[in-house]
Design an enzyme around this catalytic site. Sequence first.
Site, PDB file in Angstrom:
ATOM      1  N   ASP A 129       0.875  -1.171   0.000  1.00  0.00           N
ATOM      2  CA  ASP A 129       0.000   0.000   0.000  1.00  0.00           C
ATOM      3  C   ASP A 129       0.916   1.227   0.000  1.00  0.00           C
ATOM      4  O   ASP A 129       2.125   1.144   0.237  1.00  0.00           O
ATOM      5  CB  ASP A 129      -0.962  -0.021   1.202  1.00  0.00           C
ATOM      6  CG  ASP A 129      -2.173   0.890   0.967  1.00  0.00           C
ATOM      7  OD1 ASP A 129      -2.168   1.654  -0.021  1.00  0.00           O
ATOM      8  OD2 ASP A 129      -3.117   0.855   1.777  1.00  0.00           O
TER       9      ASP A 129
HETATM   10  C1  BGC Z   1      -5.035   3.271   0.402  1.00  0.00           C
HETATM   11  C2  BGC Z   1      -5.302   2.260  -0.694  1.00  0.00           C
HETATM   12  C3  BGC Z   1      -5.165   2.908  -2.043  1.00  0.00           C
HETATM   13  C4  BGC Z   1      -3.782   3.510  -2.144  1.00  0.00           C
HETATM   14  C5  BGC Z   1      -3.477   4.148  -3.469  1.00  0.00           C
HETATM   15  C6  BGC Z   1      -3.756   4.045   0.183  1.00  0.00           C
HETATM   16  O1  BGC Z   1      -3.639   5.116   1.069  1.00  0.00           O
HETATM   17  O2  BGC Z   1      -4.975   2.614   1.645  1.00  0.00           O
HETATM   18  O3  BGC Z   1      -6.561   1.694  -0.515  1.00  0.00           O
HETATM   19  O4  BGC Z   1      -5.387   1.959  -3.057  1.00  0.00           O
HETATM   20  O5  BGC Z   1      -3.658   4.516  -1.139  1.00  0.00           O
HETATM   21  O6  BGC Z   1      -4.122   5.340  -3.636  1.00  0.00           O
END
Ligand code: BGC
Length: 716
Positions: free
Chosen positions: A270
């Site tokens: 993530d």
């Molecule tokens: C979130 C994810 C998301 C990623 C990319 C993160 O902060 O937890 O769910 O896909 O950002 O934007």
Amino acid sequence: MKDRITEEKIERLISQMTLREKIGQLNMVPSPSGEDEAVFEMLRRGEIGAFIMSNTAHAYSEDSVSADEALINKMHRIAAEESRLGIPLICGRDVIHGHYTVLPIPIALAASFDFDAVRECYSDVAREAARDGIQWAFTPMLDLARDPRWGRIIEGPGEDPYVGEKLAEAVVKGLQGDDPSSEQSVAACAKHYIGYGAAEGGRDYHKTEITDYTLRNFYLPAFRSAVDSGVLTVMNSFNEIGGQPTGSSRYLLTEVLKQELGFDGFVVSDWFSVQQLVNQGVAEDEAQAAALSLNAGVDMDMSDRCYIDRLEALVTEGRVSEEALDEAVRRVLRVKFRLGLFEHPYVPVYRQDRAAHMSRARALSASCMVLLKNNGVLPLKKNSRLALLGSMANEKATLLGMWCLDGNPNHVISIAEGIKSKIEEGGAVNGCGTDLSDEQLMHLQWSDAAVLCIGESRYVTGEAASLTTLEISDSDILLAKKAKERGIPVVAVMCFGRPRATEELEPYCDAILYAWHGGTAAGGAVADILFGDVNPSAKLPVTLPRKTGQVPIYYNVSSSGRFVNGYYGEREHEQNYLDCDCTPMYPFGFGLSYSRFEISDISLSQDSIPYEKLKDGGKIKVSAKLRNISERDGWEVVQLYIRDRVASMTRPIRELKGAEKVWVEAGDAKTVEFELGFKELGFYKGDKSFDVEKGKFEVYVGNSCYADLKAELRVI
Ligand code: BGC
């Protein structure tokens, strides 16, 4: 399923790659918002494997376009034609519950219990996204959540593993289609692996404590289903479980996900979750964070550059083996082959029928809205004189919900517009806003009913948006009260992302429709239900509490030795809270219809089954009769629950094992059938093994977790 020819191509490519090129495949960077020579140069050198389209115009701006097609194609051309080995890029984006046509937020989709429709709408989503150059969508979010204070509860299936499994399958198959290499399919990403929804106190990013028993029986099934449905990628979560951040857990990522579940696509971190291992205190610096992540099984690094900046030295120093690196590269290349990116890396060109997407989205939106209360005021007559109250009546952007980057608020049908479009001669709509002056109160007097549209901003839902208060605001309660005092029926339409505590509002409402954040077509869908053009059919995928203090409150709680549960109203006189009833405001699986149904005649194909037979694939058939005892045709979601009466571990008082959404014409009856086999009757024990334990099971059929139509089964 791996295929030999692709695996050979992958090995051939890997054997030609330099160390730098291998690391490049594991590097995901934010896509540039314009021409950027430094990025183009990295592409030529094979140092970028993926883009996250997070910088392009988006996110609630009115006339945004999601992508600059020429720029995306240029980047693809450099990677495919100007880099040494011509390995294509993969472009990902947070396409969570829609692209231009925005569907209801995922927890609302779960409420539809119509997973075929969810799947169909997600293939519309894929078609819209792929046409904009998006090859990979960071969805479905499969985090089981029992705490509505956590803002991200809106993004997932709610509190039940069975619903999680169904939603996972529908979204993955919808996005990836039967053939992921089609230009109109996109790769799905099951996230956030794992346990993210168990954040203590509902505080986003907070630690979790999840035992193996709870992990396997509650948190893992949705991910297992995503893997079984062929999900191409998985994203690890930010949280720790019992002291170990998931992004550095070899046990969770390699042993459980890749080996036990058989996931053969790639794991992406993530946003900055590799680097965050330093903040979490398990890595001294970025180099150690990169080594821990790669060795644990995180194949691609999202955005924080830890892999591209550190892995070369780590391999040279022997802190990361070249075999481990090759395995990560192999997984990334496998997904690129499966998506057909080597054949068609560019933005595809095809026509889409957006009007058809919108009409399917409207039908789905209506089938997600849960009718919680109706004393007969609904459906409204089309010649009614209505007073339209509340902050959500004219809202558009809010109805799109959080995590919607490309939806345009101008395309949204507001509730006021939806209602006005249905009013016939003699009827009228008076907008009375949110504060009731004497003049406005006069209007109420002349109305047949008040429609009170309340809700929450999408900005208090989603990531980093936890709340301590789930109660309805005093000002909304006052609106309902004042309307009620005028002696007219009050219909509340509740546009919330998360479960809310409605106890104080309840007495002033004659009807309550829980409409969530319902997407582009939400306002039209609300009107379809209020006027009876659509018969409501959704069921709660999550428990609604009476008060915030009851949280966490969930239906699949285990039996206790004393009186701590109370969810089912057992031991009426013994309460665990002295100041609040233990039962929920509305239980899991609950939702009304304009039809009335009766479920009866439960029967089992046999009332006992030998353990060995069950293990060999034997099944018990459970059937029940569903009668529509009203004068309206309608849908009912018939639900099958079990209770394992005596086992070596405590088992839930009810566990959902099947749900059939059935259409029954007025006065008609249908037989609904379910099957119970080894999978449904077994559970993961503390020692990780899965088994069915001999003994007595209670089998229930009904239309919420309060189902009390019961049969008994013995596994002998
Ligand atoms: C979130 C994810 C998301 C990623 C990319 C993160 O902060 O937890 O769910 O896909 O950002 O934007």
